[in-house]
Design a protein around this motif. Sequence first.
Motif, PDB file in Angstrom:
ATOM      1  N   ARG A   1       1.410  -0.969  -0.003  1.00  0.00           N
ATOM      2  CA  ARG A   1      -0.012  -0.069   0.157  1.00  0.00           C
ATOM      3  C   ARG A   1       0.930   0.726  -0.154  1.00  0.00           C
ATOM      4  N   GLY A   2       2.061   1.297   0.344  1.00  0.00           N
ATOM      5  CA  GLY A   2       3.025   2.583   1.134  1.00  0.00           C
ATOM      6  C   GLY A   2       3.578   2.950  -0.478  1.00  0.00           C
ATOM      7  N   PHE A   3       4.238   1.458  -0.999  1.00  0.00           N
ATOM      8  CA  PHE A   3       4.352   1.419  -2.591  1.00  0.00           C
ATOM      9  C   PHE A   3       3.287   2.263  -3.757  1.00  0.00           C
ATOM     10  N   CYS A   4       1.847   1.954  -3.581  1.00  0.00           N
ATOM     11  CA  CYS A   4       1.473   2.359  -4.104  1.00  0.00           C
ATOM     12  C   CYS A   4       1.200   3.990  -4.185  1.00  0.00           C
ATOM     13  N   MET A   5       0.834   4.061  -3.097  1.00  0.00           N
ATOM     14  CA  MET A   5       0.545   5.346  -2.527  1.00  0.00           C
ATOM     15  C   MET A   5       1.775   5.977  -2.884  1.00  0.00           C
ATOM     16  N   THR A   6       3.125   6.216  -2.744  1.00  0.00           N
ATOM     17  CA  THR A   6       4.475   6.589  -3.375  1.00  0.00           C
ATOM     18  C   THR A   6       4.807   7.095  -4.802  1.00  0.00           C
ATOM     19  N   VAL A   7       3.586   5.770  -4.973  1.00  0.00           N
ATOM     20  CA  VAL A   7       4.288   5.653  -6.820  1.00  0.00           C
ATOM     21  C   VAL A   7       3.052   6.771  -6.944  1.00  0.00           C
ATOM     22  N   CYS A   8       1.716   6.516  -6.985  1.00  0.00           N
ATOM     23  CA  CYS A   8       0.465   7.569  -7.495  1.00  0.00           C
ATOM     24  C   CYS A   8       1.033   9.262  -6.848  1.00  0.00           C
TER      25      CYS A   8
ATOM     26  N   TYR B   1      -4.679   1.102 -11.053  1.00  0.00           N
ATOM     27  CA  TYR B   1      -4.276   2.053 -10.437  1.00  0.00           C
ATOM     28  C   TYR B   1      -3.418   2.888 -11.463  1.00  0.00           C
ATOM     29  N   LEU B   2      -2.586   2.439 -12.445  1.00  0.00           N
ATOM     30  CA  LEU B   2      -2.225   3.239 -12.865  1.00  0.00           C
ATOM     31  C   LEU B   2      -2.482   2.346 -14.598  1.00  0.00           C
ATOM     32  N   ILE B   3      -2.358   3.574 -15.743  1.00  0.00           N
ATOM     33  CA  ILE B   3      -2.459   3.408 -17.152  1.00  0.00           C
ATOM     34  C   ILE B   3      -1.037   2.959 -17.302  1.00  0.00           C
ATOM     35  N   ARG B   4      -0.964   2.036 -18.685  1.00  0.00           N
ATOM     36  CA  ARG B   4       0.681   2.105 -19.294  1.00  0.00           C
ATOM     37  C   ARG B   4       0.724   1.986 -20.437  1.00  0.00           C
ATOM     38  N   GLU B   5       0.924   3.778 -20.903  1.00  0.00           N
ATOM     39  CA  GLU B   5       0.603   3.382 -22.612  1.00  0.00           C
ATOM     40  C   GLU B   5       2.074   3.986 -22.856  1.00  0.00           C
ATOM     41  N   LYS B   6       2.696   3.517 -24.078  1.00  0.00           N
ATOM     42  CA  LYS B   6       3.415   3.337 -25.116  1.00  0.00           C
ATOM     43  C   LYS B   6       3.252   4.734 -25.629  1.00  0.00           C
TER      44      LYS B   6
ATOM     45  N   SER C   1       4.912   5.227 -20.978  1.00  0.00           N
ATOM     46  CA  SER C   1       4.056   6.518 -19.706  1.00  0.00           C
ATOM     47  C   SER C   1       3.369   5.802 -18.664  1.00  0.00           C
ATOM     48  N   LEU C   2       3.323   6.793 -17.483  1.00  0.00           N
ATOM     49  CA  LEU C   2       1.981   6.048 -16.626  1.00  0.00           C
ATOM     50  C   LEU C   2       1.782   7.006 -15.914  1.00  0.00           C
ATOM     51  N   SER C   3       0.495   6.987 -16.093  1.00  0.00           N
ATOM     52  CA  SER C   3      -0.631   7.644 -15.827  1.00  0.00           C
ATOM     53  C   SER C   3      -1.952   7.724 -14.264  1.00  0.00           C
ATOM     54  N   LEU C   4      -2.301   8.043 -13.887  1.00  0.00           N
ATOM     55  CA  LEU C   4      -3.454   7.091 -12.836  1.00  0.00           C
ATOM     56  C   LEU C   4      -4.373   6.273 -13.421  1.00  0.00           C
ATOM     57  N   ALA C   5      -5.038   5.718 -12.812  1.00  0.00           N
ATOM     58  CA  ALA C   5      -6.599   4.889 -13.447  1.00  0.00           C
ATOM     59  C   ALA C   5      -7.647   5.249 -12.565  1.00  0.00           C
ATOM     60  N   GLU C   6      -8.576   5.069 -12.808  1.00  0.00           N
ATOM     61  CA  GLU C   6      -9.490   5.122 -12.893  1.00  0.00           C
ATOM     62  C   GLU C   6      -9.836   5.106 -10.802  1.00  0.00           C
ATOM     63  N   ARG C   7      -8.933   3.966 -10.707  1.00  0.00           N
ATOM     64  CA  ARG C   7      -9.165   2.932  -9.404  1.00  0.00           C
ATOM     65  C   ARG C   7      -8.331   3.878  -8.441  1.00  0.00           C
ATOM     66  N   ALA C   8      -7.296   4.327  -9.394  1.00  0.00           N
ATOM     67  CA  ALA C   8      -5.888   5.805  -8.284  1.00  0.00           C
ATOM     68  C   ALA C   8      -7.153   6.901  -7.921  1.00  0.00           C
ATOM     69  N   ILE C   9      -7.818   7.564  -9.213  1.00  0.00           N
ATOM     70  CA  ILE C   9      -8.689   8.687  -8.908  1.00  0.00           C
ATOM     71  C   ILE C   9      -9.679   8.534  -8.050  1.00  0.00           C
ATOM     72  N   ASP C  10     -10.340   7.232  -7.745  1.00  0.00           N
ATOM     73  CA  ASP C  10     -11.586   7.063  -6.930  1.00  0.00           C
ATOM     74  C   ASP C  10     -11.730   7.103  -5.413  1.00  0.00           C
TER      75      ASP C  10
ATOM     76  N   GLY D   1       2.644  16.136 -12.691  1.00  0.00           N
ATOM     77  CA  GLY D   1       1.624  16.394 -14.056  1.00  0.00           C
ATOM     78  C   GLY D   1       0.943  15.500 -14.158  1.00  0.00           C
ATOM     79  N   GLY D   2       0.128  14.552 -13.842  1.00  0.00           N
ATOM     80  CA  GLY D   2      -0.340  13.350 -13.417  1.00  0.00           C
ATOM     81  C   GLY D   2      -0.341  12.157 -15.031  1.00  0.00           C
ATOM     82  N   SER D   3       1.162  12.909 -15.293  1.00  0.00           N
ATOM     83  CA  SER D   3       1.611  11.738 -16.915  1.00  0.00           C
ATOM     84  C   SER D   3       3.277  12.115 -16.256  1.00  0.00           C
ATOM     85  N   ILE D   4       4.282  10.243 -16.222  1.00  0.00           N
ATOM     86  CA  ILE D   4       5.825  10.002 -16.382  1.00  0.00           C
ATOM     87  C   ILE D   4       5.826   9.129 -16.893  1.00  0.00           C
ATOM     88  N   ASN D   5       7.507   9.607 -17.322  1.00  0.00           N
ATOM     89  CA  ASN D   5       7.695   8.856 -17.806  1.00  0.00           C
ATOM     90  C   ASN D   5       8.380   7.493 -17.085  1.00  0.00           C
ATOM     91  N   GLU D   6       8.191   6.148 -18.224  1.00  0.00           N
ATOM     92  CA  GLU D   6       8.442   4.772 -16.851  1.00  0.00           C
ATOM     93  C   GLU D   6      10.037   5.050 -16.364  1.00  0.00           C
TER      94      GLU D   6
END
Length: 335
Positions: free
Chosen positions: A222-229, A278-283, A297-306, A236-241
């Motif tokens: 859970r701590g890893f999830c919070m840190t990554v999010c 929790y995350l979306i991975r996009e090429k 790149s990685l961005s927040l998915a619907e579960r992290a937002i909710d 800015g809502g998106s980060i290079n992997e």
Amino acid sequence: APAPVVMAHEQRKRGAAAPAEEPEAPTRAKRGRVSAPAPSQRDASAAKREKFDEGKAHRQEPEEVIDVDDEDDDDVDPKDADVVQMTQVYQTQLESFDTQAVITRISNEERDALVSEVMRLMLFSQYKDGAPVLRADVSKLLSSLSPARGLTGYIVAKAQIKFLEVFGYEMKELTRTVAKKTGAARHARTNAEPPKVYVLKSTLPTLARKKWVDKAIDLPERGFCMTVCALVQMSGGSINEDKLWGLLENMGCRKDDEAHPNLGDTKSALAKLIKKRYLIREKQVGATSDNGGDAYSLSLAERAIDEIGVDGVESFVSGIMRGAEGAEGADDVET
């Protein structure tokens, strides 16, 4: 009348007024049965039983008493779910369906069986990998079990009510966050309706969940999830992997670590967050990674937002910053 005659007459009157005593029934011991013990024996047996029961009561261990702090009842998290209100919302949603039309297509027994199968699917998905369940998968399951069509919404509504009543879970519907596209793919995606997914969320109050449900073994994940999010949101809502892994390595979490003391395989830990939505991975089109391969790149998915939200991420970061400032102040005092 002579005195002896009068006295005899009075004695007869008194004898008639007094009730005659019933003769005692003769007691006969039946064959094969023991006759009733004498009064002295009964008193001795009763006294012996009372003494035994008294000693047994003293030997009984006291029942375990759970000490619940009264002040915990007043410390309520405003983000805690109002289960009563939530149930009313789902009940209103259920009543909006044409129940009579459903009854004409399936029996009550078949309806209950379909509800149980949907709940089984949700529970298995929850404990298998935690991935949300697509509404399309629910519809596919119902179609394989019943020839009746158009039952998904009604059966899901029944399952949502039952989850709250039986398990204390909310079977929440979320709109799946779609990865950003470019060119023709972006235009095609815009015209399509985002798919719906279902997740299970506990409705226990935060304090009760922390005290009685949460396990210490789950805290690192859970701590890893919070840190990554938090890192994704602060970028800015998106980060290079590759950039994300660089930041994590500064905190002692390397990409090639397959035996992290708390997370195990770190790459698998990140993959779980993507699997659980929790995350979306996009090429990234036209970009390459540090090793010359495709860049993502990685961005927040619907579960992290909710579940976490922007406010939750900001609160998490603020808490870390306050802790860091306190630690620096303590170091200054010691030196």
